[in-house]
Design a protein around this motif. Structure first.
Motif, PDB file in Angstrom:
ATOM      1  N   GLY A   1      23.586 -26.094  12.475  1.00  0.00           N
ATOM      2  CA  GLY A   1      23.098 -25.149  13.431  1.00  0.00           C
ATOM      3  C   GLY A   1      21.692 -25.729  14.085  1.00  0.00           C
ATOM      4  N   TYR A   2      21.045 -26.195  13.122  1.00  0.00           N
ATOM      5  CA  TYR A   2      19.633 -26.717  13.589  1.00  0.00           C
ATOM      6  C   TYR A   2      19.432 -27.940  14.152  1.00  0.00           C
ATOM      7  N   SER A   3      20.819 -28.817  14.331  1.00  0.00           N
ATOM      8  CA  SER A   3      20.910 -30.223  14.521  1.00  0.00           C
ATOM      9  C   SER A   3      20.486 -30.447  16.120  1.00  0.00           C
ATOM     10  N   ALA A   4      20.626 -29.533  17.015  1.00  0.00           N
ATOM     11  CA  ALA A   4      19.989 -29.693  18.300  1.00  0.00           C
ATOM     12  C   ALA A   4      18.740 -29.999  18.309  1.00  0.00           C
ATOM     13  N   VAL A   5      17.993 -28.901  17.792  1.00  0.00           N
ATOM     14  CA  VAL A   5      16.469 -28.975  18.065  1.00  0.00           C
ATOM     15  C   VAL A   5      15.782 -30.277  17.121  1.00  0.00           C
ATOM     16  N   VAL A   6      16.565 -30.204  15.863  1.00  0.00           N
ATOM     17  CA  VAL A   6      15.724 -31.466  15.054  1.00  0.00           C
ATOM     18  C   VAL A   6      16.120 -32.897  15.458  1.00  0.00           C
ATOM     19  N   LEU A   7      17.363 -32.984  15.544  1.00  0.00           N
ATOM     20  CA  LEU A   7      17.945 -34.444  15.912  1.00  0.00           C
ATOM     21  C   LEU A   7      17.474 -34.782  17.503  1.00  0.00           C
ATOM     22  N   GLU A   8      17.305 -33.881  18.217  1.00  0.00           N
ATOM     23  CA  GLU A   8      16.782 -34.348  19.826  1.00  0.00           C
ATOM     24  C   GLU A   8      15.433 -34.730  19.535  1.00  0.00           C
ATOM     25  N   GLY A   9      14.815 -33.758  18.969  1.00  0.00           N
ATOM     26  CA  GLY A   9      13.309 -33.871  18.770  1.00  0.00           C
ATOM     27  C   GLY A   9      13.137 -35.224  17.869  1.00  0.00           C
ATOM     28  N   MET A  10      13.758 -35.458  16.865  1.00  0.00           N
ATOM     29  CA  MET A  10      13.357 -36.562  16.126  1.00  0.00           C
ATOM     30  C   MET A  10      13.951 -37.987  16.668  1.00  0.00           C
ATOM     31  N   GLY A  11      14.979 -37.659  17.588  1.00  0.00           N
ATOM     32  CA  GLY A  11      15.570 -38.990  18.349  1.00  0.00           C
ATOM     33  C   GLY A  11      14.532 -39.485  19.781  1.00  0.00           C
ATOM     34  N   GLY A  12      14.060 -38.339  20.174  1.00  0.00           N
ATOM     35  CA  GLY A  12      13.074 -38.424  21.333  1.00  0.00           C
ATOM     36  C   GLY A  12      11.769 -39.379  20.681  1.00  0.00           C
ATOM     37  N   ILE A  13      11.395 -38.571  19.521  1.00  0.00           N
ATOM     38  CA  ILE A  13      10.215 -39.349  19.046  1.00  0.00           C
ATOM     39  C   ILE A  13      10.484 -40.871  18.582  1.00  0.00           C
ATOM     40  N   SER A  14      11.548 -41.128  17.796  1.00  0.00           N
ATOM     41  CA  SER A  14      12.094 -42.339  17.656  1.00  0.00           C
ATOM     42  C   SER A  14      12.077 -43.180  18.796  1.00  0.00           C
ATOM     43  N   LEU A  15      12.502 -42.767  19.839  1.00  0.00           N
ATOM     44  CA  LEU A  15      12.513 -43.557  21.279  1.00  0.00           C
ATOM     45  C   LEU A  15      11.386 -43.884  21.735  1.00  0.00           C
ATOM     46  N   LEU A  16      10.057 -43.014  21.467  1.00  0.00           N
ATOM     47  CA  LEU A  16       8.846 -43.328  21.930  1.00  0.00           C
ATOM     48  C   LEU A  16       8.024 -44.165  20.797  1.00  0.00           C
ATOM     49  N   VAL A  17       8.414 -44.026  19.548  1.00  0.00           N
ATOM     50  CA  VAL A  17       7.921 -45.021  18.574  1.00  0.00           C
ATOM     51  C   VAL A  17       8.525 -46.250  18.856  1.00  0.00           C
ATOM     52  N   SER A  18       9.658 -46.589  18.968  1.00  0.00           N
ATOM     53  CA  SER A  18      10.288 -47.981  19.321  1.00  0.00           C
ATOM     54  C   SER A  18       9.579 -48.701  20.311  1.00  0.00           C
ATOM     55  N   ALA A  19       9.385 -47.568  21.634  1.00  0.00           N
ATOM     56  CA  ALA A  19       8.680 -48.299  22.684  1.00  0.00           C
ATOM     57  C   ALA A  19       7.248 -48.882  22.301  1.00  0.00           C
ATOM     58  N   TYR A  20       6.494 -47.971  21.669  1.00  0.00           N
ATOM     59  CA  TYR A  20       5.020 -48.227  20.935  1.00  0.00           C
ATOM     60  C   TYR A  20       5.373 -49.701  20.200  1.00  0.00           C
ATOM     61  N   MET A  21       6.350 -49.715  19.292  1.00  0.00           N
ATOM     62  CA  MET A  21       6.396 -50.969  18.620  1.00  0.00           C
ATOM     63  C   MET A  21       6.781 -52.087  19.225  1.00  0.00           C
ATOM     64  N   LEU A  22       7.467 -52.037  20.361  1.00  0.00           N
ATOM     65  CA  LEU A  22       7.743 -53.316  21.273  1.00  0.00           C
ATOM     66  C   LEU A  22       6.486 -53.557  22.135  1.00  0.00           C
ATOM     67  N   ARG A  23       5.708 -52.542  22.438  1.00  0.00           N
ATOM     68  CA  ARG A  23       4.537 -52.873  23.283  1.00  0.00           C
ATOM     69  C   ARG A  23       3.562 -53.485  22.441  1.00  0.00           C
ATOM     70  N   VAL A  24       3.499 -53.145  21.124  1.00  0.00           N
ATOM     71  CA  VAL A  24       2.546 -53.805  20.043  1.00  0.00           C
ATOM     72  C   VAL A  24       2.970 -55.170  19.736  1.00  0.00           C
ATOM     73  N   TRP A  25       4.226 -55.484  19.411  1.00  0.00           N
ATOM     74  CA  TRP A  25       4.840 -56.784  19.226  1.00  0.00           C
ATOM     75  C   TRP A  25       4.782 -57.922  20.269  1.00  0.00           C
ATOM     76  N   GLY A  26       4.841 -57.377  21.629  1.00  0.00           N
ATOM     77  CA  GLY A  26       4.651 -58.053  22.751  1.00  0.00           C
ATOM     78  C   GLY A  26       3.437 -58.562  22.956  1.00  0.00           C
ATOM     79  N   LYS A  27       2.249 -58.160  22.390  1.00  0.00           N
ATOM     80  CA  LYS A  27       0.836 -58.505  22.706  1.00  0.00           C
ATOM     81  C   LYS A  27       0.484 -59.668  22.061  1.00  0.00           C
TER      82      LYS A  27
END
Length: 191
Positions: free
Chosen positions: A165-191
């Protein structure tokens, strides 16, 4: 011989990260869209915000199309200057990195449209697909993305079994945070 193979792999990984950096805005756009969607799912208890979820989705799609168009224009200008995009890592055009994800998204959209997936299971399926994507790209770009994918896969399994019942809020929130973290990691690795 072993050292030459290792050097070649390191050079290819750098080239792959360089090409994946072109996708940073897309990761950020969809990460923010997922987080807003999770916040809307949380706020939907008090008011009907379905229209706002659709507006967020349409805005993310429009921003993604603009970004893809800009990426296409940049690759045309690079190919005009004598540097072939396909010569850098063998992946071809960076837009082809999006093809597996686009096919998976289309598959989920089709399954939702024909009613094959219940509304409670949709966020779990989306999170599983995102986790698999992280693992797939992590095999090429670095172990932290693999770990991020495994973490999201485990969270999706736990939410699917015990807290559906809570999966929409938790998984969408954590999925979004994961996407932002992966963007940050790629930005740091590319330097």
């Amino acid at each position: 011989m072993q050292n030459a193979k290792q050097t070649d792999l390191v050079n290819r990984r750098k080239a792959w990260i360089g090409e994946a950096r072109a996708l940073l805005p897309l990761l950020s756009i969809w990460g923010i869209a997922w987080i807003f969607s999770a916040l809307i799912d949380f706020a939907i208890v008090w008011r009907n915000f379905d229209w706002l979820k659709q507006a967020v989705l349409i805005t993310a799609v429009a921003a993604s199309l603009i970004q893809i168009w800009n990426l296409r224009k940049e690759s045309r200008s690079e190919s005009g200057s004598g540097v072939q995009v396909s010569d850098r890592s063998g992946w071809g055009h960076p837009i082809f990195l999006l093809l597996p994800g686009a096919l998976l998204i289309a598959a989920v959209a089709l399954l939702e449209a024909i009613g094959a997936i219940g509304p409670l299971f949709t966020p779990v399926l989306r999170a599983f697909i995102l986790a698999i994507g992280f693992v797939q790209f992590g095999l090429l770009l670095g172990k932290p993305l693999v770990y991020l994918g495994l973490w999201l896969f485990t969270l999706s399994a736990i939410m699917g079994v015990w807290y559906l019942g809570y999966s929409a809020v938790v998984l969408e929130g954590m999925g979004g945070i994961s996407l932002l973290v992966s963007a940050y990691m790629l930005r740091v690795w590319g330097k």
